[in-house]
Each structure stands twice: as C-alpha cells, then as structure tokens.
Design a protein around this motif. Structure first.
Motif, PDB file in Angstrom:
ATOM      1  N   LEU A  42      42.100  38.040  45.369  1.00 34.99           N
ATOM      2  CA  LEU A  42      42.996  39.049  44.815  1.00 34.99           C
ATOM      3  C   LEU A  42      42.692  39.216  43.335  1.00 34.99           C
ATOM      4  CD1 LEU A  42      45.416  40.943  44.589  1.00 34.99           C
ATOM      5  CD2 LEU A  42      46.918  38.943  44.550  1.00 34.99           C
ATOM      6  N   ASP A  43      42.103  40.356  42.994  1.00 35.07           N
ATOM      7  CA  ASP A  43      41.907  40.766  41.603  1.00 35.07           C
ATOM      8  C   ASP A  43      42.968  41.802  41.271  1.00 35.07           C
ATOM      9  OD1 ASP A  43      39.809  39.236  40.683  1.00 35.07           O
ATOM     10  OD2 ASP A  43      38.262  40.756  41.018  1.00 35.07           O
ATOM     11  N   TYR A  44      43.738  41.516  40.222  1.00 29.88           N
ATOM     12  CA  TYR A  44      44.811  42.426  39.828  1.00 29.88           C
ATOM     13  C   TYR A  44      44.504  42.987  38.446  1.00 29.88           C
ATOM     14  CZ  TYR A  44      49.414  43.920  38.160  1.00 29.88           C
ATOM     15  OH  TYR A  44      50.449  44.645  37.625  1.00 29.88           O
ATOM     16  N   ASN A  45      44.259  44.292  38.395  1.00 32.95           N
ATOM     17  CA  ASN A  45      44.048  44.984  37.124  1.00 32.95           C
ATOM     18  C   ASN A  45      45.413  45.432  36.617  1.00 32.95           C
ATOM     19  OD1 ASN A  45      41.431  47.003  35.830  1.00 32.95           O
ATOM     20  ND2 ASN A  45      43.534  47.119  35.113  1.00 32.95           N
ATOM     21  N   ALA A  46      46.058  44.575  35.800  1.00 28.93           N
ATOM     22  CA  ALA A  46      47.350  44.945  35.223  1.00 28.93           C
ATOM     23  C   ALA A  46      47.173  46.180  34.348  1.00 28.93           C
ATOM     24  CB  ALA A  46      47.906  43.777  34.403  1.00 28.93           C
ATOM     25  N   GLN A 122      45.732  50.985  36.461  1.00 27.80           N
ATOM     26  CA  GLN A 122      46.292  49.814  37.148  1.00 27.80           C
ATOM     27  C   GLN A 122      45.841  49.846  38.599  1.00 27.80           C
ATOM     28  OE1 GLN A 122      50.571  49.744  37.639  1.00 27.80           O
ATOM     29  NE2 GLN A 122      50.673  47.508  37.558  1.00 27.80           N
ATOM     30  N   MET A 123      45.229  48.771  39.045  1.00 29.41           N
ATOM     31  CA  MET A 123      44.649  48.709  40.394  1.00 29.41           C
ATOM     32  C   MET A 123      44.809  47.303  40.971  1.00 29.41           C
ATOM     33  SD  MET A 123      42.675  51.611  41.064  1.00 29.41           S
ATOM     34  CE  MET A 123      42.840  53.054  39.989  1.00 29.41           C
ATOM     35  N   VAL A 124      44.690  47.218  42.282  1.00 28.19           N
ATOM     36  CA  VAL A 124      44.544  45.929  42.970  1.00 28.19           C
ATOM     37  C   VAL A 124      43.290  45.998  43.820  1.00 28.19           C
ATOM     38  CG1 VAL A 124      45.461  44.479  44.832  1.00 28.19           C
ATOM     39  CG2 VAL A 124      46.979  45.271  43.017  1.00 28.19           C
ATOM     40  N   GLN A 125      42.465  44.936  43.785  1.00 25.03           N
ATOM     41  CA  GLN A 125      41.403  44.827  44.783  1.00 25.03           C
ATOM     42  C   GLN A 125      41.521  43.501  45.516  1.00 25.03           C
ATOM     43  OE1 GLN A 125      36.792  44.516  44.633  1.00 25.03           O
ATOM     44  NE2 GLN A 125      37.235  46.658  45.112  1.00 25.03           N
ATOM     45  N   LEU A 126      41.437  43.609  46.846  1.00 27.53           N
ATOM     46  CA  LEU A 126      41.489  42.441  47.730  1.00 27.53           C
ATOM     47  C   LEU A 126      40.169  42.309  48.476  1.00 27.53           C
ATOM     48  CD1 LEU A 126      44.916  43.443  49.156  1.00 27.53           C
ATOM     49  CD2 LEU A 126      44.553  41.197  48.141  1.00 27.53           C
ATOM     50  N   TRP A 127      39.773  41.073  48.722  1.00 24.29           N
ATOM     51  CA  TRP A 127      38.729  40.796  49.709  1.00 24.29           C
ATOM     52  C   TRP A 127      39.420  40.176  50.905  1.00 24.29           C
ATOM     53  CZ3 TRP A 127      33.809  38.228  47.125  1.00 24.29           C
ATOM     54  CH2 TRP A 127      33.275  39.126  46.188  1.00 24.29           C
ATOM     55  N   ILE A 128      39.194  40.770  52.080  1.00 22.10           N
ATOM     56  CA  ILE A 128      39.802  40.269  53.310  1.00 22.10           C
ATOM     57  C   ILE A 128      38.705  39.750  54.221  1.00 22.10           C
ATOM     58  CG2 ILE A 128      41.178  40.877  55.330  1.00 22.10           C
ATOM     59  CD1 ILE A 128      42.607  42.945  53.635  1.00 22.10           C
ATOM     60  N   ASN A 129      38.802  38.483  54.564  1.00 14.58           N
ATOM     61  CA  ASN A 129      37.781  37.838  55.387  1.00 14.58           C
ATOM     62  C   ASN A 129      37.767  38.445  56.798  1.00 14.58           C
ATOM     63  OD1 ASN A 129      35.790  35.998  56.089  1.00 14.58           O
ATOM     64  ND2 ASN A 129      37.237  34.348  56.548  1.00 14.58           N
ATOM     65  N   PHE A 206      53.489  38.227  47.450  1.00 12.52           N
ATOM     66  CA  PHE A 206      53.897  39.535  46.921  1.00 12.52           C
ATOM     67  C   PHE A 206      53.393  39.663  45.481  1.00 12.52           C
ATOM     68  CE2 PHE A 206      58.183  39.886  49.495  1.00 12.52           C
ATOM     69  CZ  PHE A 206      57.481  39.767  50.689  1.00 12.52           C
ATOM     70  N   VAL A 207      52.882  40.844  45.135  1.00  9.26           N
ATOM     71  CA  VAL A 207      52.523  41.144  43.745  1.00  9.26           C
ATOM     72  C   VAL A 207      53.583  42.094  43.187  1.00  9.26           C
ATOM     73  CG1 VAL A 207      50.748  41.997  42.166  1.00  9.26           C
ATOM     74  CG2 VAL A 207      50.062  41.045  44.384  1.00  9.26           C
ATOM     75  N   ILE A 208      54.173  41.739  42.055  1.00  7.03           N
ATOM     76  CA  ILE A 208      55.143  42.630  41.416  1.00  7.03           C
ATOM     77  C   ILE A 208      54.363  43.597  40.523  1.00  7.03           C
ATOM     78  CG2 ILE A 208      57.280  42.807  40.086  1.00  7.03           C
ATOM     79  CD1 ILE A 208      57.492  41.116  42.694  1.00  7.03           C
ATOM     80  N   ILE A 209      54.176  44.793  41.035  1.00  2.00           N
ATOM     81  CA  ILE A 209      53.388  45.816  40.339  1.00  2.00           C
ATOM     82  C   ILE A 209      54.201  46.424  39.195  1.00  2.00           C
ATOM     83  CG2 ILE A 209      52.211  48.052  40.640  1.00  2.00           C
ATOM     84  CD1 ILE A 209      50.823  45.772  42.155  1.00  2.00           C
TER      85      ILE A 209
END
Length: 288
Positions: A42-46, A122-129, A206-209
């Motif tokens: 989980l990379d979170y670009n605040a 502001q973005m979120v990137q996930l890697w899902i196995n 949970f991510v609080i955006i």
C-alpha cells in the motif's frame, strides 16, 4: 456477531518518491510489518501540491509479473499506458485495476492538462497478490469511472458507499477479482454511522483519506492514518466526526509462499529467475 477489534492506528511512514510524480507513504510491506494478504503493498500519496510544468511527472516504463496494481484517484489525474495496448486516464474517484499476471510493461504519469496547470494531488496504489494458479494468466485492464461505480446510499442522506470490489449490502462491486476482496470508498457526512461486516479470517485495514472517524465507539483515527484490524470478530462500526472519506480494504488471505524481487511477486526463487529472463528476452511486450 462479535466486534472486529482494532489492532493498531498507524501514522504514515516517512514519504519517498516513486519516479518524480508520486510522493508516497508506504504503509506496508516496508513501513509496517502487517498481515494484509492478499494486499501486498500500500503506497499512499497523501495530499501534495504539484507545481505546473510542461513535461508530465511520473514513472517511466517498467515491468510487473505475478500480481495486480490498483490505483485510486482522490485529487489530480493520472494517465496509464501498458504493453497490452491498454491506456486510460483516472480523475478523482476513478479506479484503474491492472492485472499484470504473466507479465506486462506499463508507465504512469500525471495527465497532460493537470501537469500544465499543477494542483492538489492525492492517490492510493495497491499491489494485490495473485494465487499461484493465476500468476501466469493473461494480463487485463479494468478502468472504472466514479460515475460507473455501484453505490449504496446510506439512510437519511448521510453518505454513500462506493463498491469497487466485493459486495456491500447486496450492491456488487464493479471490478472482478481472482480471490475474495472487499474494497469500498465510504463517503460519510458528519455524524454518519455505518457498519461493515467481514469474515474473521479476512485481513482488514482502512485508510482515512479525508476527515476523522470514531471506530467501534472508542478509538479515533484521522486523515492519513491507517487502521489495522485483528483477525477476530466480524463487525466494525464507523462514526464520522466530520465529513470523511475512508478507503475500506478486506480480503481473504492467500496462504502461499511469496518471493518478491523488485516489480515481480512470485512463489519461488526459480520463478523470479524466469521472470527476469522473460523480461530480458522481451516477452513482456513493447512500450515506448
């Protein structure tokens, strides 16, 4: 049903740049050692202001194998191209779900008009196995605009749940997944209360955006924090203490060995060697 208790409320780790276009806080696997399978990264670009420039910032051509990348936009706009011929632009609320599987090249960068104007990003990137049986399946791409997402309207106009994947109160997500995954954007008005129910065995966070919330009537989490839950109980209650946006993640763990190397996520060291060889032989396609 029992309450799913909070394991930890985590502050964003120190940021680092991915290319020159993404300033991210890596919540896992490097920031915190969390059990979040099938979510591997989980990379979170605040929120950050990018200045205007003619040459778009971003990440150049790079390979992936063995997993899926998911990018969710909250502010700004990102363009994508890959070697399977897919391309798209995501704007706030849009989702880009790319299955790398047996191998793909892609690049991601700020959309041209956004780049020329600059602004809030502001973005979120996930890697899902992916499970071993699906790691060498064909690449695919699912781009979903915010207005296409299936939604559950909360009572009394207190907010809505945008169902990206999975199923919330019989509203089925827009994206198909290889393993059971629940992924929603909860957009809550101040004072809204909402319950979520996930199997005890599912890994949940949970991510609080945006905004701040009370969890299970007790602990408070605010903008940019990550709430990690224990694998006990099923019910989570969220109360919005102000207008809030929360990214909800829950999934059935993939109980298989993982060997990761850079942009590859496989089950054995041998498969990593094969991925490198295939990449060097041009088997991931071509992308300028």
């Amino acid at each position: 049903m029992q309450t799913k208790q909070v394991s930890a409320i985590l502050n964003p780790p120190a940021p680092h740049m991915v290319g020159d276009g993404f300033r991210v806080h890596n919540f896992f696997p490097s920031g915190y050692k969390l059990n979040m399978s099938p979510f591997y990264m989980l990379d979170y670009n605040a929120k950050i202001e990018f200045s205007a420039r003619n040459e778009p910032r971003g990440v150049g051509v790079h390979p992936h194998r063995g997993f899926e990348t998911v990018t969710i936009a909250y502010h700004g706009a990102v363009a994508h191209h890959d070697s399977a011929g897919n391309s798209g632009i995501i704007y706030p609320g849009d989702v880009q779900w790319m299955t790398a599987a047996k191998g793909i090249l892609h690049k991601e960068y700020h959309e041209e008009n956004f780049s020329k104007k600059g602004g809030l990003f502001q973005m979120v990137q996930l890697w899902i196995n992916l499970p071993a049986k699906d790691k060498m399946s064909s690449p695919k791409y699912q781009g979903v605009k915010r207005n296409e997402l299936q939604k559950f309207e909360l009572p009394n106009h207190t907010g809505l749940i945008e169902v990206i994947a999975g199923n919330y109160k019989n509203v089925k997500g827009s994206v198909s997944t290889f393993t059971p995954i629940e992924m929603y954007n909860a957009r809550l008005n101040n004072g809204a209360k909402v319950n979520f129910s996930f199997p005890e065995s599912f890994n949940t966070g949970f991510v609080i955006i945006e905004g701040s919330v009370k969890v299970n009537g007790a602990e408070t989490a605010k903008t940019d924090q990550f709430i990690h839950f224990k694998n006990e109980g099923e019910i989570i209650e969220i109360e919005a203490l102000e207008d809030s946006v929360i990214l909800i993640l829950s999934g059935e763990p993939i109980n298989e060995p993982i060997v990761s190397y850079g942009p590859f996520l496989m089950n054995t060291q041998q498969e990593i060697k094969e991925a490198l060889a295939d990449y060097n032989e041009g088997k991931f396609g071509y992308l300028e």
